[in-house]
Every structure is written in C-alpha cells, then in structure tokens.
Design an enzyme around this catalytic site. Structure first.
Site, PDB file in Angstrom:
ATOM      1  N   ILE A 169      31.346  39.652  45.886  1.00  0.00           N
ATOM      2  CA  ILE A 169      32.771  39.550  46.300  1.00  0.00           C
ATOM      3  C   ILE A 169      32.516  38.207  47.295  1.00  0.00           C
ATOM      4  O   ILE A 169      31.578  37.974  47.880  1.00  0.00           O
ATOM      5  CB  ILE A 169      32.998  40.812  47.245  1.00  0.00           C
ATOM      6  N   LYS A 173      37.415  33.956  47.271  1.00  0.00           N
ATOM      7  CA  LYS A 173      38.207  34.350  46.202  1.00  0.00           C
ATOM      8  C   LYS A 173      39.176  35.603  46.431  1.00  0.00           C
ATOM      9  O   LYS A 173      40.424  35.460  46.221  1.00  0.00           O
ATOM     10  CB  LYS A 173      37.292  35.125  44.987  1.00  0.00           C
ATOM     11  N   CYS A 193      42.257  45.383  38.098  1.00  0.00           N
ATOM     12  CA  CYS A 193      40.857  44.964  37.705  1.00  0.00           C
ATOM     13  C   CYS A 193      40.384  45.950  36.633  1.00  0.00           C
ATOM     14  O   CYS A 193      41.265  45.905  35.689  1.00  0.00           O
ATOM     15  CB  CYS A 193      39.827  45.453  38.913  1.00  0.00           C
TER      16      CYS A 193
END
Length: 258
Positions: A169, A173, A193
């Site tokens: 992660i 972003k 997602c």
C-alpha cells in the site's frame, strides 16, 4: 258483513303487497360469470371511477444488476467491487464521469470500451491486494508480519514508525486517489477494487476522516462491507492516516452533476 268486508280487504292488501315484491324481484338482473371462459371482461366505461391499468412493455429487456457490494457513499460518490459487463446497464443509470480503480491489473478491454462509449474517465491507482493466510487471526498475522518485515524497509505510515502488513500500500497512491475523490468535478464517481471491501474501504475511510467522522463510525462502515473479512491492519491504516495536509472538504457533497 262488516267483519267479512274487513277480512276481504286484508286479503286484497296482502295480495297487492305480494305482487309488489314480485315486481321488485323481477327488476333485479343477475350477472352470470363463467369462470371456465378465457374471455376477458369488458373494460370499464368512461364514467367509472376505477383507474385502468397501464401496460408497460420492455421490462424483460432491462438488466439493471449492480456490481458486487455496490453502495452510495455520498452524493455523487459510489463504491463497489470490480464491475463486469453484466453491470454496465446499471452503471449507465448513474451518469458516471469518473471511475477510481484500486486494482493494479490492466483494465479489461470490455470495461475500457464501456468507459469510452460513455465518456467516463478512468483513474487507476494500483494497490496490490493482500490476503491473510487461512487459519490465522488478524492480530496473530499482524505480529508475524511485523516481525518479518520491520527490517526490510516496508511501508511505514507517515506519522508512525510501525510497519503495516497492508502489503505494497502506498501512502502516496491513497493521497492521490483521495484528491481525485474529493474533487466534485469528477463526480458522479465510482470507487472499486476487486471485492469492494478492503482497498475501497480504506480509501472511503480516509475520506471520512476528512469529513470529521469519528473512528468508531469509520470502522463501523468499513466492517459493514468487510464483515468476517475485516482486517486489523486496514483499521490501523485508517486510524494512522494523516489528513492534515488536505484542505477542508464539506461534510457532504453536492448532489449536482452539472
């Protein structure tokens, strides 16, 4: 004689009353309904108060199937799992301007064609999904992951020195996706997602921090979608995510899509 006359008058009146009753009975018309007949009853006349039924055609051609875990987040913001071709008709009804995809894989050609034909812009922020090995509770896996990766320069939250087991992660972003998410020029917008649970839940949770939600409410919303798959690591990420660098956003967005 008077007695006889009175008696005769009673009989006469009784006969007249009987005749009147017969006339009443004869004036009643009985409608016989043949249940075995396939003939439809006549439509109501113009003077009838009943509203005639309106026949709607073409319902069988509609296929409004929402994507997995679809829900409205706020005015002009929606969330879901990865949409497929079976969901395109439903997505068209939302009038989307943008889609935020949190999956790292190349976007399917069918989906790209759908976006192009409907003037929808794609923002892709690839975050690798991660699954806790079966049989391990979140807290156990959290301890094992930290022990293994704390010396490998793994992801560390901006305001914490604790390595997070949310593999790959990127704080950058999430922040870039959040900028797109809160910009109303991109609304109506769909976040997705793969399953619409963890990565999507984390992004929505970070937006809720910008909206001044308390952590209890943020976690409740996350757990409503993640259910039995809720991860301690996701909730820790949302708790530690620093929103101080973002400008203040409204507690709720406008429903205008103009």
């Amino acid at each position: 004689m008077k007695v006889i006359e009175k008696t005769m008058n009673k009989f006469t009146k009784a006969e007249e009353a009987e005749d009147n009753r017969n006339e009443i009975f004869q004036s009643i018309e009985v409608a016989k309904v043949d249940l075995s007949s396939n003939v439809s009853p006549p439509p109501p006349s113009v003077g009838d108060s009943a509203t005639p039924l309106v026949e709607v055609s073409g319902l069988g051609e509609l296929n409004l199937t929402p994507p997995l875990n679809f829900a409205m987040v706020d005015n002009g913001i929606f969330r879901s799992g990865f949409p497929g071709s079976a969901n395109f008709s439903f997505l068209k009804t939302l009038g989307l301007r943008s889609i935020i995809s949190l999956c790292p894989e190349a976007y399917p050609e069918n989906n790209m064609q759908f976006l192009k034909s409907n003037g929808i812009k794609l923002f892709q922020f690839g975050i690798k999904g991660y699954k806790c090995p079966p049989g391990l509770e979140n807290e156990v896996w959290l301890h094992l992951w930290n022990s293994k990766h704390q010396k490998e320069g793994s992801y560390t939250n901006a305001n914490s020195k604790t390595s997070e087991p949310f593999v790959n992660i990127s704080d950058h972003k999430i922040r870039e996706a959040l900028k797109v998410l809160v910009d109303e020029k991109n609304h109506p917008l769909l976040i997705h997602c793969n399953r619409g649970k963890h990565r999507t839940g984390c992004l929505v949770g970070c937006m809720r921090k910008l909206q001044k939600w308390c952590l209890t409410s943020i976690f409740d919303e996350y757990q409503r979608f993640a259910a039995a798959k809720a991860r301690v690591s996701d909730q820790r990420f949302m708790e530690l995510f620093d929103v101080s660098s973002f400008k203040q956003i409204p507690l709720s967005f406008s429903c205008s899509s103009s």
